[in-house]
Design an enzyme around this catalytic site. Structure first.
Site, PDB file in Angstrom:
ATOM      1  N   HIS A 312      49.908 -16.254  13.188  1.00 23.74           N
ATOM      2  CA  HIS A 312      49.346 -15.829  14.474  1.00 23.74           C
ATOM      3  C   HIS A 312      48.004 -16.520  14.675  1.00 23.74           C
ATOM      4  O   HIS A 312      47.259 -16.736  13.726  1.00 23.74           O
ATOM      5  CB  HIS A 312      49.149 -14.307  14.498  1.00 23.74           C
ATOM      6  N   ASP A 369      56.973 -10.510  16.491  1.00 19.71           N
ATOM      7  CA  ASP A 369      58.356 -10.962  16.735  1.00 19.71           C
ATOM      8  C   ASP A 369      59.245 -10.870  15.514  1.00 19.71           C
ATOM      9  O   ASP A 369      60.448 -11.121  15.605  1.00 19.71           O
ATOM     10  CB  ASP A 369      58.326 -12.418  17.225  1.00 19.71           C
TER      11      ASP A 369
HETATM   12  C1  SDX Z   1      53.299 -14.398  19.847  1.00 17.40           C
HETATM   13  O1  SDX Z   1      48.531 -15.205  21.078  1.00 17.40           O
HETATM   14  C2  SDX Z   1      49.178 -14.061  21.039  1.00 17.40           C
HETATM   15  O2  SDX Z   1      48.618 -12.982  21.061  1.00 17.40           O
HETATM   16  C3  SDX Z   1      50.693 -14.191  20.960  1.00 17.40           C
HETATM   17  C4  SDX Z   1      51.487 -12.904  20.782  1.00 17.40           C
HETATM   18  C5  SDX Z   1      51.335 -11.980  21.992  1.00 17.40           C
HETATM   19  O3  SDX Z   1      51.509 -10.764  21.808  1.00 17.40           O
HETATM   20  O4  SDX Z   1      51.152 -12.494  23.120  1.00 17.40           O
HETATM   21  O5  SDX Z   1      51.037 -12.229  19.616  1.00 17.40           O
HETATM   22  C6  SDX Z   1      52.975 -13.166  20.641  1.00 17.40           C
HETATM   23  O6  SDX Z   1      53.431 -15.439  20.410  1.00 17.40           O
HETATM   24  C7  SDX Z   1      53.364 -14.295  18.335  1.00 17.40           C
HETATM   25  C8  SDX Z   1      53.648 -15.669  17.651  1.00 17.40           C
HETATM   26  C9  SDX Z   1      55.153 -15.965  17.737  1.00 17.40           C
HETATM   27  N1  SDX Z   1      55.419 -17.328  17.224  1.00 17.40           N
HETATM   28  C10 SDX Z   1      56.038 -17.535  16.034  1.00 17.40           C
HETATM   29  O7  SDX Z   1      56.357 -16.649  15.257  1.00 17.40           O
HETATM   30  C11 SDX Z   1      56.322 -19.014  15.746  1.00 17.40           C
HETATM   31  C12 SDX Z   1      55.962 -19.338  14.289  1.00 17.40           C
HETATM   32  N2  SDX Z   1      54.481 -19.280  14.148  1.00 17.40           N
HETATM   33  C13 SDX Z   1      53.777 -20.467  14.430  1.00 17.40           C
HETATM   34  O8  SDX Z   1      54.330 -21.565  14.972  1.00 17.40           O
HETATM   35  C14 SDX Z   1      52.253 -20.324  14.429  1.00 17.40           C
HETATM   36  O9  SDX Z   1      51.893 -19.492  13.407  1.00 17.40           O
HETATM   37  C15 SDX Z   1      51.624 -19.863  15.727  1.00 17.40           C
HETATM   38  C16 SDX Z   1      52.101 -20.671  16.886  1.00 17.40           C
HETATM   39  C17 SDX Z   1      51.944 -18.418  15.969  1.00 17.40           C
HETATM   40  C18 SDX Z   1      50.111 -19.994  15.582  1.00 17.40           C
HETATM   41  O10 SDX Z   1      49.847 -21.331  15.462  1.00 17.40           O
HETATM   42  P1  SDX Z   1      48.334 -21.911  15.302  1.00 17.40           P
HETATM   43  O11 SDX Z   1      47.340 -20.815  15.404  1.00 17.40           O
HETATM   44  O12 SDX Z   1      48.200 -23.075  16.239  1.00 17.40           O
HETATM   45  O13 SDX Z   1      48.280 -22.375  13.810  1.00 17.40           O
HETATM   46  P2  SDX Z   1      48.828 -23.765  13.286  1.00 17.40           P
HETATM   47  O14 SDX Z   1      50.124 -24.094  13.927  1.00 17.40           O
HETATM   48  O15 SDX Z   1      47.708 -24.752  13.390  1.00 17.40           O
HETATM   49  O16 SDX Z   1      49.110 -23.421  11.743  1.00 17.40           O
HETATM   50  C19 SDX Z   1      48.054 -23.440  10.786  1.00 17.40           C
HETATM   51  C20 SDX Z   1      48.736 -23.822   9.466  1.00 17.40           C
HETATM   52  C21 SDX Z   1      49.504 -25.142   9.571  1.00 17.40           C
HETATM   53  O17 SDX Z   1      49.570 -25.669   8.267  1.00 17.40           O
HETATM   54  P3  SDX Z   1      48.459 -26.834   7.824  1.00 17.40           P
HETATM   55  O18 SDX Z   1      48.484 -27.898   8.915  1.00 17.40           O
HETATM   56  O19 SDX Z   1      47.130 -26.100   7.766  1.00 17.40           O
HETATM   57  O20 SDX Z   1      48.949 -27.308   6.496  1.00 17.40           O
HETATM   58  O21 SDX Z   1      49.727 -22.829   9.129  1.00 17.40           O
HETATM   59  C22 SDX Z   1      51.012 -23.435   9.131  1.00 17.40           C
HETATM   60  C23 SDX Z   1      50.903 -24.717   9.935  1.00 17.40           C
HETATM   61  O22 SDX Z   1      51.887 -25.654   9.522  1.00 17.40           O
HETATM   62  N3  SDX Z   1      51.932 -22.482   9.781  1.00 17.40           N
HETATM   63  C24 SDX Z   1      53.173 -22.217   9.378  1.00 17.40           C
HETATM   64  C25 SDX Z   1      53.648 -21.210  10.241  1.00 17.40           C
HETATM   65  N4  SDX Z   1      52.696 -20.905  11.140  1.00 17.40           N
HETATM   66  C26 SDX Z   1      51.629 -21.688  10.856  1.00 17.40           C
HETATM   67  N5  SDX Z   1      53.924 -22.721   8.383  1.00 17.40           N
HETATM   68  C27 SDX Z   1      55.186 -22.221   8.253  1.00 17.40           C
HETATM   69  N6  SDX Z   1      55.729 -21.240   9.051  1.00 17.40           N
HETATM   70  C28 SDX Z   1      54.970 -20.731  10.056  1.00 17.40           C
HETATM   71  N7  SDX Z   1      55.496 -19.783  10.852  1.00 17.40           N
END
Ligand code: SDX
Length: 434
Positions: A312, A369
């Protein structure tokens, strides 16, 4: 409410020192107000993805990502999910206070009064191929409401017009969601029964059909649905709420702004994740349930697979909603006597990830989710309806955000950029180009 305090900060650029106000919110959050930055220094800030940028002040929702706190107008999400119903929380988000008995009855009756949609809306359904994604249908149907209620095209027409448009949007969303489900099943539409409460009416329009005229929604399901809608009701400046605000800032009408919010929510990184989670769990089940294999895939930078429902932008300890939904999941499946193997896979996946350094170091925890789809499926919704259910819950939050932006007379949102393309070059006639 604007009891934000302020102090100042200084920034030195090109040898000159500038002073900017610091805004401190009611929960102690701090921001540097850079409204005059470009005019005074010639600089803009760059923050791709707005990870460090506040777009507005707001009195609707407070979240603390480090402490896992979520409050709406000062009330904790735990209290609201346990003690309120979705209509009460909708009123709270829109009006700023929980309704007393008379206020609730008047609001609830006003919403019920507007649940019917124009019969011609069914013709729009006929243009969608069977199996079309519900979110695409929802965007079209919500946007089409602007055709049936042209007075809503002017969002500043009057307070009374804005209130009626809000009630119509709230009331017709469950009717449209139920119509989308009926269309998918090839069943005739069930009309709203305004003797029923909001959630019971939605479940009745969705699951009642001609061969079961005496259908009554299970109270266990009504309670679970109320809780799920409350847990999705608002979440401050998330991607879709920011979209609703940005579209609304151009003085676009509520229907167009909400349709844009639905479009933003559809994405798999946002609300679309709840559908992706179920598909991921089914894939892991079909693959033999080896959760460690999939945790390792999620860590592998050469593998595009991510653990959907994990991570998140704001929550860096736990998502309080996920905790409540996980408990509700157990309760609902036990009460309904459902043994869904993907629930055990989800729990094992959570356990494996939360003890893995990759996830611990990046503070990746289950989000809203991760478990919600298991409950939606137990209630009987098809997987691709899950994000439409997220939109149904988020609607009062989107409207509250849109109203707050409009009532404050905020300017049209128009971010700046840093240009990195070609510097000036002369035009060469086509015949002379290499
Ligand atoms: C919602 O904003 C809100 O409030 C949203 C929400 C709402 O109520 O409106 O809460 C609802 O959208 C919840 C999120 C649902 N999405 C997912 O579950 C999709 C999977 N999660 C991600 O793609 C990710 O965690 C996000 C999109 C939720 C957040 O992404 P960020 O903040 O841009 O973080 P990032 O992508 O830069 O990740 C940071 C690190 C990275 O690794 P490094 O580059 O540091 O090595 O964490 C890793 C990412 O690769 N990472 C994951 C991961 N999520 C982040 N690695 C594996 N699996 C994951 N799910």
């Amino acid at each position: 409410m604007s009891n934000t305090q302020s102090q100042n900060c200084t920034i030195t650029l090109d040898g000159k020192t500038y002073e900017f106000p610091v805004i401190i919110g009611t929960e102690g959050e701090k921001a540097i107000d850079i409204s005059k930055l470009r005019d005074t220094t010639g600089y803009v800030t760059l923050d791709i993805g707005y990870k460090n940028t506040g777009a507005t002040k707001s009195a609707i929702t407070f979240l603390d990502g480090e402490e896992g706190i979520l409050r709406h107008r000062g009330y904790s999400i735990e209290d609201l999910a346990e003690k309120a119903n979705f209509m009460e929380v909708s009123y709270l988000l829109l009006k700023g206070e929980l309704p007393n008995k008379e206020q609730f009855e008047e609001f609830d009756a006003s919403v019920r009064h507007h649940t019917l949609v124009n019969e011609d809306l069914q013709n729009i359904f006929k243009t969608f191929p069977t199996g079309s994604h519900p979110m695409g249908q929802l965007i079209a149907m919500i946007s089409s409401l602007s055709a049936y209620y042209p007075k809503a095209l002017d969002p500043n027409r009057s307070a009374e017009s804005k209130n009626r448009t809000t009630l119509r949007m709230l009331a017709k969303m469950p009717t449209i969601c139920a119509m989308i489900y009926k269309k998918r099943m090839g069943h005739p539409v069930v009309y709203p029964n305004n003797n029923l409460d909001y959630v019971s009416n939605f479940l009745s329009m969705t699951f009642k059909h001609v061969s079961e005229p005496d259908y009554q929604p299970d109270p266990v399901v009504v309670d679970a649905m109320n809780k799920l809608l409350i847990l999705h009701a608002d979440h401050e400046q998330n991607c879709s709420a920011s979209t609703v605000r940005l579209v609304g800032s151009s003085q676009s009408n509520l229907y167009a702004s909400i349709a844009a919010g639905v479009a933003a929510l559809w994405g798999p990184l946002h609300g679309g994740a709840n559908q992706e989670v179920l598909e991921m769990l089914e894939q892991i089940k079909a693959d033999g349930g080896n959760v460690q294999k999939w945790v390792d895939k999620a860590k592998d930078k050469n593998d595009p697979f991510r653990l959907m429902g994990f991570g998140h932008r704001v929550y860096k300890n736990f998502d309080p909603r996920a905790k409540i939904i996980k408990k509700t999941c157990d309760d609902v499946l036990n009460k309904l006597g459902i043994n869904d193997p993907v629930l055990e896979i989800a729990k094992k996946l959570e356990e494996a990830a939360l003890t893995d350094p990759y996830f611990v170091e990046r503070k990746l925890y289950p989000n809203v989710d991760f478990y919600s789809g298991i409950i939606y499926r137990a209630i009987g919704f098809p997987t691709d309806m899950f994000t439409a259910l997220f939109a149904l819950g988020r609607l009062p939050g989107w409207i509250a955000q849109w109203q707050e932006m409009l009532n404050e007379g905020q300017p049209i949102g128009r971010p700046r950029q840093i240009y990195t393309g070609h510097t000036p070059r002369s035009f060469v006639p086509r015949g002379e180009r290499q």
